[in-house]
Design a protein around this motif. Sequence first.
Motif, PDB file in Angstrom:
ATOM      1  N   UNK A 332      53.207 -70.297   7.961  1.00 13.42           N
ATOM      2  CA  UNK A 332      51.774 -70.724   7.639  1.00 13.42           C
ATOM      3  C   UNK A 332      51.681 -70.218   6.393  1.00 13.42           C
ATOM      4  N   UNK A 333      51.523 -71.011   5.181  1.00 10.88           N
ATOM      5  CA  UNK A 333      51.673 -70.642   3.817  1.00 10.88           C
ATOM      6  C   UNK A 333      50.570 -71.440   3.215  1.00 10.88           C
ATOM      7  N   UNK A 334      49.945 -70.351   2.296  1.00 12.05           N
ATOM      8  CA  UNK A 334      48.916 -70.917   1.265  1.00 12.05           C
ATOM      9  C   UNK A 334      49.478 -71.900   0.332  1.00 12.05           C
ATOM     10  N   UNK A 335      48.680 -72.946  -0.140  1.00  8.52           N
ATOM     11  CA  UNK A 335      49.246 -73.958  -1.189  1.00  8.52           C
ATOM     12  C   UNK A 335      49.925 -73.379  -2.182  1.00  8.52           C
ATOM     13  N   UNK A 336      49.541 -72.448  -2.746  1.00 13.18           N
ATOM     14  CA  UNK A 336      50.066 -71.872  -4.022  1.00 13.18           C
ATOM     15  C   UNK A 336      51.334 -71.091  -3.683  1.00 13.18           C
ATOM     16  N   UNK A 337      51.691 -70.660  -2.455  1.00 10.94           N
ATOM     17  CA  UNK A 337      52.832 -70.139  -2.265  1.00 10.94           C
ATOM     18  C   UNK A 337      54.062 -70.929  -1.453  1.00 10.94           C
ATOM     19  N   UNK A 338      53.913 -72.278  -1.234  1.00 16.07           N
ATOM     20  CA  UNK A 338      54.777 -73.094  -0.651  1.00 16.07           C
ATOM     21  C   UNK A 338      56.026 -73.022  -1.503  1.00 16.07           C
ATOM     22  N   UNK A 339      56.067 -72.698  -2.720  1.00 14.34           N
ATOM     23  CA  UNK A 339      57.221 -73.069  -3.477  1.00 14.34           C
ATOM     24  C   UNK A 339      58.033 -71.723  -3.447  1.00 14.34           C
ATOM     25  N   UNK A 340      57.142 -70.524  -3.379  1.00  9.09           N
ATOM     26  CA  UNK A 340      58.050 -69.496  -3.192  1.00  9.09           C
ATOM     27  C   UNK A 340      58.594 -69.046  -2.033  1.00  9.09           C
ATOM     28  N   UNK A 341      57.976 -69.748  -0.917  1.00  6.81           N
ATOM     29  CA  UNK A 341      58.379 -69.528   0.256  1.00  6.81           C
ATOM     30  C   UNK A 341      59.799 -70.410   0.643  1.00  6.81           C
ATOM     31  N   UNK A 342      59.539 -71.585  -0.044  1.00  8.30           N
ATOM     32  CA  UNK A 342      60.917 -72.340  -0.017  1.00  8.30           C
ATOM     33  C   UNK A 342      61.969 -71.676  -0.704  1.00  8.30           C
ATOM     34  N   UNK A 343      61.921 -71.241  -1.668  1.00  7.86           N
ATOM     35  CA  UNK A 343      62.679 -70.624  -2.700  1.00  7.86           C
ATOM     36  C   UNK A 343      63.321 -69.613  -1.953  1.00  7.86           C
ATOM     37  N   UNK A 344      62.550 -68.673  -1.384  1.00 10.68           N
ATOM     38  CA  UNK A 344      62.888 -67.387  -0.591  1.00 10.68           C
ATOM     39  C   UNK A 344      63.951 -67.784   0.643  1.00 10.68           C
ATOM     40  N   UNK A 345      63.552 -68.586   1.469  1.00 10.97           N
ATOM     41  CA  UNK A 345      64.456 -69.080   2.552  1.00 10.97           C
ATOM     42  C   UNK A 345      65.609 -69.515   2.207  1.00 10.97           C
ATOM     43  N   UNK A 346      65.467 -70.740   1.048  1.00 10.62           N
ATOM     44  CA  UNK A 346      66.849 -70.914   0.624  1.00 10.62           C
ATOM     45  C   UNK A 346      67.862 -70.080   0.165  1.00 10.62           C
ATOM     46  N   UNK A 347      67.234 -68.895  -0.596  1.00  7.86           N
ATOM     47  CA  UNK A 347      68.104 -67.845  -1.125  1.00  7.86           C
ATOM     48  C   UNK A 347      68.668 -67.211  -0.020  1.00  7.86           C
ATOM     49  N   UNK A 348      68.022 -66.796   1.143  1.00 10.11           N
ATOM     50  CA  UNK A 348      68.442 -65.844   2.053  1.00 10.11           C
ATOM     51  C   UNK A 348      69.336 -66.528   2.657  1.00 10.11           C
ATOM     52  N   UNK A 349      69.496 -67.984   2.899  1.00  8.21           N
ATOM     53  CA  UNK A 349      70.688 -68.488   3.356  1.00  8.21           C
ATOM     54  C   UNK A 349      71.575 -68.660   2.504  1.00  8.21           C
ATOM     55  N   UNK A 350      71.516 -68.792   1.269  1.00  9.44           N
ATOM     56  CA  UNK A 350      72.896 -68.865   0.424  1.00  9.44           C
ATOM     57  C   UNK A 350      73.382 -67.383   0.184  1.00  9.44           C
ATOM     58  N   UNK A 351      72.903 -66.561   0.514  1.00 11.66           N
ATOM     59  CA  UNK A 351      73.228 -65.284   0.341  1.00 11.66           C
ATOM     60  C   UNK A 351      74.384 -65.082   1.460  1.00 11.66           C
ATOM     61  N   UNK A 352      74.028 -65.730   2.619  1.00 11.91           N
ATOM     62  CA  UNK A 352      74.743 -65.304   3.756  1.00 11.91           C
ATOM     63  C   UNK A 352      75.879 -66.589   3.941  1.00 11.91           C
ATOM     64  N   UNK A 353      75.909 -67.358   2.898  1.00 10.16           N
ATOM     65  CA  UNK A 353      76.788 -68.547   2.944  1.00 10.16           C
ATOM     66  C   UNK A 353      76.301 -69.600   3.900  1.00 10.16           C
ATOM     67  N   UNK A 354      75.245 -69.952   4.344  1.00  6.41           N
ATOM     68  CA  UNK A 354      74.811 -70.884   5.210  1.00  6.41           C
ATOM     69  C   UNK A 354      74.334 -71.981   4.306  1.00  6.41           C
ATOM     70  N   UNK A 355      74.463 -73.265   4.816  1.00 10.18           N
ATOM     71  CA  UNK A 355      73.729 -74.361   4.654  1.00 10.18           C
ATOM     72  C   UNK A 355      72.333 -74.230   4.382  1.00 10.18           C
ATOM     73  N   UNK A 356      71.818 -74.814   3.300  1.00 10.95           N
ATOM     74  CA  UNK A 356      70.533 -74.868   2.950  1.00 10.95           C
ATOM     75  C   UNK A 356      69.454 -75.467   4.200  1.00 10.95           C
ATOM     76  N   UNK A 357      68.505 -74.733   4.750  1.00  9.37           N
ATOM     77  CA  UNK A 357      67.842 -75.329   5.391  1.00  9.37           C
ATOM     78  C   UNK A 357      66.720 -76.453   5.082  1.00  9.37           C
TER      79      UNK A 357
END
Length: 372
Positions: A332-357
Amino acid sequence: MRVIEAFRESFGAEPHGVWHAPGRVNLIGEHTDYNDGFVLPFAVPWGVTAAVALREDDAVRLRSLQAGEPVFLDDLGRAEGWARYAVGVFWALREAGHPVRGADIVIDGDVPQGAGLSSSAALEVVVGTALDELYGLGLSRMEIAKIAQKAENDFVGMPCGIMDQAASALGEEGKALFLDCRTLASRNVPFDLAAHGLQLLIVNTGVHHALADGQYARRRRDCESAAERLGVDALRDVTDLPGALAELTGDERRRVQHVVTENHRVEAVIGLLRAGAVQEIGALLNASHLSLRDQFEVSCPELDVAVEAAVRGGARGARMTGGGFGGSAIALVADDRVESVRQAVTAAYAERGWAAPEVYPATPAAGARRLA
Protein backbone atom coordinates in the motif's frame (compact mmCIF):
# COMPACT_ATOMS: atom_id res chain seq x y z
CA MET A 1 -11.60 -9.59 -30.46
CA ARG A 2 -8.77 -12.07 -30.94
CA VAL A 3 -10.49 -14.87 -29.03
CA ILE A 4 -13.34 -14.77 -31.58
CA GLU A 5 -10.90 -14.87 -34.49
CA ALA A 6 -9.12 -17.81 -32.88
CA PHE A 7 -12.44 -19.59 -32.40
CA ARG A 8 -13.27 -19.22 -36.08
CA GLU A 9 -9.83 -20.50 -37.05
CA SER A 10 -9.99 -23.44 -34.64
CA PHE A 11 -13.56 -24.64 -35.18
CA GLY A 12 -14.74 -23.03 -38.43
CA ALA A 13 -17.80 -21.53 -36.80
CA GLU A 14 -19.00 -18.60 -34.71
CA PRO A 15 -19.04 -18.81 -30.90
CA HIS A 16 -22.35 -18.49 -29.11
CA GLY A 17 -20.85 -15.84 -26.85
CA VAL A 18 -17.74 -14.48 -25.14
CA TRP A 19 -17.27 -14.22 -21.38
CA HIS A 20 -14.57 -12.91 -19.05
CA ALA A 21 -13.70 -13.81 -15.46
CA PRO A 22 -10.95 -12.03 -13.52
CA GLY A 23 -8.14 -13.25 -11.34
CA ARG A 24 -7.91 -11.95 -7.80
CA VAL A 25 -5.56 -10.49 -5.29
CA ASN A 26 -6.24 -10.97 -1.60
CA LEU A 27 -5.98 -7.79 0.42
CA ILE A 28 -5.95 -9.70 3.70
CA GLY A 29 -7.22 -12.98 5.13
CA GLU A 30 -4.73 -15.64 4.05
CA HIS A 31 -5.21 -19.36 4.72
CA THR A 32 -8.39 -18.52 6.63
CA ASP A 33 -10.88 -19.64 3.96
CA TYR A 34 -10.59 -23.37 4.52
CA ASN A 35 -10.79 -22.71 8.27
CA ASP A 36 -14.32 -21.26 7.87
CA GLY A 37 -12.89 -17.80 8.43
CA PHE A 38 -12.96 -14.37 6.82
CA VAL A 39 -11.26 -13.10 3.67
CA LEU A 40 -11.09 -9.78 1.83
CA PRO A 41 -10.02 -10.28 -1.82
CA PHE A 42 -10.81 -8.20 -4.86
CA ALA A 43 -11.01 -8.99 -8.56
CA VAL A 44 -8.14 -7.65 -10.69
CA PRO A 45 -8.18 -6.25 -14.25
CA TRP A 46 -6.53 -9.40 -15.65
CA GLY A 47 -8.18 -12.76 -16.13
CA VAL A 48 -9.45 -15.32 -18.63
CA THR A 49 -11.66 -14.64 -21.65
CA ALA A 50 -13.54 -17.53 -23.26
CA ALA A 51 -15.39 -17.86 -26.58
CA VAL A 52 -17.84 -20.73 -26.25
CA ALA A 53 -20.26 -22.66 -28.48
CA LEU A 54 -22.38 -25.59 -27.35
CA ARG A 55 -22.14 -29.02 -28.96
CA GLU A 56 -24.82 -31.65 -29.47
CA ASP A 57 -22.65 -34.42 -28.02
CA ASP A 58 -20.82 -34.70 -24.70
CA ALA A 59 -17.32 -33.96 -26.02
CA VAL A 60 -15.32 -30.89 -25.02
CA ARG A 61 -12.87 -29.26 -27.43
CA LEU A 62 -10.51 -26.76 -25.85
CA ARG A 63 -7.89 -24.40 -27.14
CA SER A 64 -5.81 -21.97 -25.10
CA LEU A 65 -4.03 -19.18 -26.94
CA GLN A 66 -1.28 -19.60 -24.36
CA ALA A 67 -0.93 -23.38 -24.68
CA GLY A 68 -0.77 -24.37 -28.34
CA GLU A 69 -2.78 -27.06 -30.07
CA PRO A 70 -6.48 -27.75 -29.29
CA VAL A 71 -7.41 -30.59 -26.94
CA PHE A 72 -10.31 -32.92 -27.88
CA LEU A 73 -11.88 -34.80 -24.99
CA ASP A 74 -14.70 -37.30 -25.37
CA ASP A 75 -13.76 -38.63 -21.93
CA LEU A 76 -13.32 -35.83 -19.36
CA GLY A 77 -11.18 -38.04 -17.17
CA ARG A 78 -8.41 -37.97 -19.80
CA ALA A 79 -7.87 -34.23 -19.38
CA GLU A 80 -4.38 -33.15 -18.33
CA GLY A 81 -2.75 -29.96 -17.10
CA TRP A 82 -4.63 -26.69 -17.51
CA ALA A 83 -7.50 -28.46 -19.31
CA ARG A 84 -8.53 -30.17 -16.07
CA TYR A 85 -9.62 -26.85 -14.57
CA ALA A 86 -11.96 -26.22 -17.52
CA VAL A 87 -13.45 -29.69 -17.97
CA GLY A 88 -13.75 -30.09 -14.20
CA VAL A 89 -16.56 -27.52 -14.36
CA PHE A 90 -18.47 -29.70 -16.84
CA TRP A 91 -17.97 -32.64 -14.49
CA ALA A 92 -19.09 -30.65 -11.41
CA LEU A 93 -22.22 -29.37 -13.16
CA ARG A 94 -23.13 -32.89 -14.31
CA GLU A 95 -22.50 -34.24 -10.82
CA ALA A 96 -24.93 -31.61 -9.50
CA GLY A 97 -27.58 -32.88 -11.90
CA HIS A 98 -27.47 -30.08 -14.47
CA PRO A 99 -28.14 -31.11 -18.10
CA VAL A 100 -24.81 -29.97 -19.48
CA ARG A 101 -23.43 -31.58 -22.63
CA GLY A 102 -20.31 -30.66 -24.63
CA ALA A 103 -18.84 -27.41 -25.92
CA ASP A 104 -16.12 -25.88 -28.05
CA ILE A 105 -14.07 -23.33 -26.13
CA VAL A 106 -11.18 -21.02 -26.95
CA ILE A 107 -9.61 -19.24 -24.00
CA ASP A 108 -7.24 -16.30 -23.81
CA GLY A 109 -5.60 -15.34 -20.52
CA ASP A 110 -3.66 -12.23 -19.57
CA VAL A 111 -3.00 -12.91 -15.88
CA PRO A 112 0.72 -12.19 -15.29
CA GLN A 113 2.62 -15.49 -15.15
CA GLY A 114 3.91 -16.57 -11.77
CA ALA A 115 2.00 -13.83 -9.95
CA GLY A 116 -0.27 -16.13 -7.96
CA LEU A 117 -3.36 -14.14 -8.99
CA SER A 118 -5.47 -17.27 -9.45
CA SER A 119 -5.79 -17.77 -13.17
CA SER A 120 -7.09 -21.28 -12.40
CA ALA A 121 -10.13 -19.93 -10.57
CA ALA A 122 -10.71 -17.42 -13.38
CA LEU A 123 -10.72 -20.29 -15.90
CA GLU A 124 -13.17 -22.30 -13.82
CA VAL A 125 -15.48 -19.34 -13.25
CA VAL A 126 -15.50 -18.18 -16.87
CA VAL A 127 -16.48 -21.68 -18.03
CA GLY A 128 -19.13 -21.94 -15.33
CA THR A 129 -20.55 -18.51 -16.16
CA ALA A 130 -20.75 -19.31 -19.87
CA LEU A 131 -22.40 -22.70 -19.34
CA ASP A 132 -24.85 -21.27 -16.83
CA GLU A 133 -26.04 -18.69 -19.37
CA LEU A 134 -25.98 -20.92 -22.46
CA TYR A 135 -27.92 -23.70 -20.74
CA GLY A 136 -30.20 -21.35 -18.80
CA LEU A 137 -29.31 -22.99 -15.49
CA GLY A 138 -30.26 -19.94 -13.42
CA LEU A 139 -27.33 -20.27 -11.01
CA SER A 140 -26.41 -17.44 -8.66
CA ARG A 141 -22.87 -16.05 -8.74
CA MET A 142 -22.10 -17.83 -5.48
CA GLU A 143 -23.46 -21.10 -6.86
CA ILE A 144 -21.13 -20.74 -9.85
CA ALA A 145 -18.25 -20.16 -7.42
CA LYS A 146 -19.20 -23.31 -5.51
CA ILE A 147 -19.31 -25.37 -8.72
CA ALA A 148 -15.88 -24.00 -9.64
CA GLN A 149 -14.51 -24.88 -6.21
CA LYS A 150 -15.92 -28.42 -6.47
CA ALA A 151 -14.19 -28.78 -9.83
CA GLU A 152 -10.86 -27.79 -8.28
CA ASN A 153 -11.30 -29.82 -5.09
CA ASP A 154 -12.76 -33.05 -6.45
CA PHE A 155 -11.72 -33.16 -10.12
CA VAL A 156 -8.34 -31.40 -10.14
CA GLY A 157 -7.52 -32.59 -6.62
CA MET A 158 -6.49 -29.25 -5.08
CA PRO A 159 -8.08 -28.79 -1.62
CA CYS A 160 -8.58 -25.02 -1.95
CA GLY A 161 -11.14 -22.90 -0.14
CA ILE A 162 -13.74 -20.87 -2.00
CA MET A 163 -12.09 -17.44 -1.82
CA ASP A 164 -10.54 -17.37 -5.31
CA GLN A 165 -13.67 -18.50 -7.12
CA ALA A 166 -15.93 -16.18 -5.11
CA ALA A 167 -13.75 -13.15 -5.81
CA SER A 168 -13.75 -13.94 -9.53
CA ALA A 169 -17.52 -14.46 -9.66
CA LEU A 170 -18.72 -11.72 -7.29
CA GLY A 171 -16.14 -8.94 -7.62
CA GLU A 172 -17.23 -5.34 -8.23
CA GLU A 173 -15.27 -2.43 -9.64
CA GLY A 174 -13.85 -0.20 -6.90
CA LYS A 175 -14.73 -2.63 -4.11
CA ALA A 176 -13.22 -5.48 -2.12
CA LEU A 177 -15.28 -8.56 -1.29
CA PHE A 178 -15.78 -9.42 2.38
CA LEU A 179 -16.63 -13.12 2.51
CA ASP A 180 -17.58 -15.27 5.47
CA CYS A 181 -16.31 -18.63 4.27
CA ARG A 182 -18.61 -20.60 6.58
CA THR A 183 -21.97 -19.02 5.77
CA LEU A 184 -20.86 -17.71 2.33
CA ALA A 185 -22.48 -14.40 3.26
CA SER A 186 -20.68 -11.63 1.41
CA ARG A 187 -20.74 -7.91 0.90
CA ASN A 188 -18.71 -5.55 -1.19
CA VAL A 189 -16.70 -2.97 0.74
CA PRO A 190 -15.66 0.33 -0.90
CA PHE A 191 -11.94 0.31 -1.65
CA ASP A 192 -11.34 3.51 -3.60
CA LEU A 193 -7.58 3.93 -3.44
CA ALA A 194 -7.35 6.89 -5.82
CA ALA A 195 -9.68 8.98 -3.66
CA HIS A 196 -7.16 8.63 -0.82
CA GLY A 197 -4.04 9.28 -2.91
CA LEU A 198 -2.98 5.64 -2.70
CA GLN A 199 -2.07 2.75 -4.95
CA LEU A 200 -1.88 -0.96 -4.22
CA LEU A 201 1.23 -2.27 -5.94
CA ILE A 202 1.67 -5.91 -6.85
CA VAL A 203 5.25 -7.11 -6.69
CA ASN A 204 5.32 -10.20 -8.88
CA THR A 205 8.36 -12.22 -7.86
CA GLY A 206 7.79 -14.61 -10.77
CA VAL A 207 9.12 -17.47 -8.65
CA HIS A 208 7.44 -20.63 -7.44
CA HIS A 209 9.41 -22.94 -5.18
CA ALA A 210 9.13 -26.71 -5.50
CA LEU A 211 8.99 -26.67 -1.70
CA ALA A 212 5.33 -25.70 -2.10
CA ASP A 213 4.44 -29.07 -3.60
CA GLY A 214 2.14 -30.69 -1.06
CA GLN A 215 2.73 -27.95 1.51
CA TYR A 216 -0.72 -26.39 1.02
CA ALA A 217 -2.40 -29.69 1.84
CA ARG A 218 -0.07 -30.15 4.79
CA ARG A 219 -1.01 -26.75 6.23
CA ARG A 220 -4.66 -27.65 5.85
CA ARG A 221 -4.11 -30.94 7.70
CA ASP A 222 -2.33 -29.06 10.51
CA CYS A 223 -5.35 -26.80 10.90
CA GLU A 224 -7.86 -29.65 10.81
CA SER A 225 -5.96 -31.71 13.38
CA ALA A 226 -5.62 -28.66 15.66
CA ALA A 227 -9.36 -27.98 15.43
CA GLU A 228 -10.05 -31.61 16.32
CA ARG A 229 -7.69 -31.44 19.27
CA LEU A 230 -9.40 -28.24 20.49
CA GLY A 231 -12.88 -29.72 20.05
CA VAL A 232 -14.12 -27.13 17.54
CA ASP A 233 -15.57 -27.54 14.06
CA ALA A 234 -12.97 -25.17 12.58
CA LEU A 235 -10.31 -22.76 13.80
CA ARG A 236 -12.74 -19.91 13.17
CA ASP A 237 -14.50 -21.11 16.36
CA VAL A 238 -11.50 -20.53 18.64
CA THR A 239 -12.50 -17.67 20.96
CA ASP A 240 -9.90 -18.11 23.72
CA LEU A 241 -6.60 -17.90 21.88
CA PRO A 242 -4.29 -18.04 24.94
CA GLY A 243 -6.19 -21.08 26.22
CA ALA A 244 -6.01 -22.78 22.83
CA LEU A 245 -2.30 -22.13 22.46
CA ALA A 246 -1.69 -23.59 25.92
CA GLU A 247 -3.15 -26.91 24.70
CA LEU A 248 -1.05 -27.14 21.54
CA THR A 249 2.59 -27.46 20.54
CA GLY A 250 4.69 -27.23 17.41
CA ASP A 251 3.13 -26.72 14.00
CA GLU A 252 -0.44 -26.93 15.26
CA ARG A 253 0.18 -24.16 17.78
CA ARG A 254 1.71 -21.88 15.15
CA ARG A 255 -1.08 -22.51 12.62
CA VAL A 256 -3.78 -21.68 15.16
CA GLN A 257 -2.06 -18.47 16.19
CA HIS A 258 -1.97 -17.31 12.59
CA VAL A 259 -5.52 -18.22 11.64
CA VAL A 260 -7.17 -16.71 14.70
CA THR A 261 -5.22 -13.45 14.56
CA GLU A 262 -5.63 -13.21 10.78
CA ASN A 263 -9.41 -13.35 11.14
CA HIS A 264 -9.21 -10.46 13.59
CA ARG A 265 -7.04 -8.52 11.14
CA VAL A 266 -9.63 -8.94 8.38
CA GLU A 267 -12.34 -7.53 10.64
CA ALA A 268 -10.08 -4.66 11.65
CA VAL A 269 -9.29 -3.77 8.03
CA ILE A 270 -12.99 -3.76 7.17
CA GLY A 271 -13.67 -1.42 10.08
CA LEU A 272 -10.99 0.98 8.85
CA LEU A 273 -12.24 0.86 5.26
CA ARG A 274 -15.81 1.56 6.35
CA ALA A 275 -14.53 4.51 8.39
CA GLY A 276 -12.68 5.85 5.35
CA ALA A 277 -9.30 5.31 7.03
CA VAL A 278 -7.73 3.46 4.10
CA GLN A 279 -4.25 4.75 4.88
CA GLU A 280 -4.34 3.13 8.30
CA ILE A 281 -4.56 -0.48 7.12
CA GLY A 282 -0.82 -0.65 6.42
CA ALA A 283 0.16 -1.83 9.90
CA LEU A 284 -2.30 -4.73 9.59
CA LEU A 285 -0.77 -5.75 6.26
CA ASN A 286 2.66 -5.80 7.92
CA ALA A 287 1.36 -7.90 10.81
CA SER A 288 -0.26 -10.33 8.39
CA HIS A 289 3.02 -10.88 6.59
CA LEU A 290 4.96 -11.53 9.79
CA SER A 291 2.34 -14.06 10.86
CA LEU A 292 2.41 -15.83 7.48
CA ARG A 293 6.20 -15.89 7.58
CA ASP A 294 6.71 -16.99 11.18
CA GLN A 295 3.53 -18.81 12.25
CA PHE A 296 2.15 -20.31 9.04
CA GLU A 297 5.60 -20.62 7.41
CA VAL A 298 4.49 -20.10 3.81
CA SER A 299 6.71 -17.19 2.81
CA CYS A 300 10.05 -17.40 1.00
CA PRO A 301 13.16 -15.18 0.66
CA GLU A 302 11.89 -13.43 -2.47
CA LEU A 303 8.62 -12.47 -0.78
CA ASP A 304 10.32 -11.38 2.44
CA VAL A 305 12.81 -9.18 0.59
CA ALA A 306 10.01 -7.62 -1.48
CA VAL A 307 7.97 -6.78 1.62
CA GLU A 308 10.92 -5.43 3.62
CA ALA A 309 12.24 -3.34 0.73
CA ALA A 310 8.79 -1.92 -0.03
CA VAL A 311 8.37 -0.76 3.55
CA ARG A 312 11.88 0.73 3.59
CA GLY A 313 11.05 2.50 0.34
CA GLY A 314 8.07 4.23 1.89
CA ALA A 315 5.11 1.83 1.61
CA ARG A 316 2.53 2.23 4.35
CA GLY A 317 2.37 -1.54 4.63
CA ALA A 318 3.11 -4.70 2.66
CA ARG A 319 2.62 -8.46 2.80
CA MET A 320 2.78 -11.60 0.74
CA THR A 321 -0.52 -12.53 -0.86
CA GLY A 322 -1.80 -15.90 -2.02
CA GLY A 323 -0.85 -19.40 -0.98
CA GLY A 324 2.85 -18.64 -0.54
CA PHE A 325 6.29 -20.01 -1.46
CA GLY A 326 6.42 -17.51 -4.34
CA GLY A 327 3.96 -15.51 -6.35
CA SER A 328 3.34 -11.92 -5.32
CA ALA A 329 3.52 -9.43 -2.51
CA ILE A 330 1.31 -6.35 -2.25
CA ALA A 331 2.24 -2.92 -0.96
CA LEU A 332 0.00 0.00 0.00
CA VAL A 333 1.77 3.09 -1.28
CA ALA A 334 1.02 6.82 -1.44
CA ASP A 335 1.01 8.17 -4.99
CA ASP A 336 4.17 10.22 -4.38
CA ARG A 337 6.13 7.20 -3.07
CA VAL A 338 5.37 4.72 -5.85
CA GLU A 339 8.65 5.27 -7.69
CA SER A 340 10.77 5.10 -4.54
CA VAL A 341 9.11 1.81 -3.56
CA ARG A 342 9.64 0.41 -7.04
CA GLN A 343 13.32 1.40 -6.96
CA ALA A 344 13.83 0.02 -3.45
CA VAL A 345 12.43 -3.40 -4.37
CA THR A 346 14.33 -3.55 -7.65
CA ALA A 347 17.59 -2.59 -5.92
CA ALA A 348 17.09 -5.19 -3.17
CA TYR A 349 16.65 -7.90 -5.79
CA ALA A 350 19.67 -6.70 -7.76
CA GLU A 351 21.84 -6.84 -4.63
CA ARG A 352 21.06 -10.54 -4.35
CA GLY A 353 21.57 -11.27 -8.03
CA TRP A 354 17.88 -11.98 -8.57
CA ALA A 355 15.95 -11.03 -11.68
CA ALA A 356 14.01 -7.80 -11.24
CA PRO A 357 10.40 -8.40 -10.16
CA GLU A 358 7.50 -6.89 -12.05
CA VAL A 359 5.81 -4.08 -10.12
CA TYR A 360 2.43 -2.74 -11.21
CA PRO A 361 -0.71 -1.28 -9.62
CA ALA A 362 -3.91 -3.28 -9.16
CA THR A 363 -7.35 -1.71 -8.92
CA PRO A 364 -10.54 -3.57 -7.95
CA ALA A 365 -12.27 -4.73 -11.14
CA ALA A 366 -15.64 -6.19 -12.11
CA GLY A 367 -16.30 -9.91 -11.67
CA ALA A 368 -17.35 -12.50 -14.25
CA ARG A 369 -19.48 -11.14 -17.07
CA ARG A 370 -20.48 -11.55 -20.70
CA LEU A 371 -18.50 -9.47 -23.19
CA ALA A 372 -20.20 -10.39 -26.50
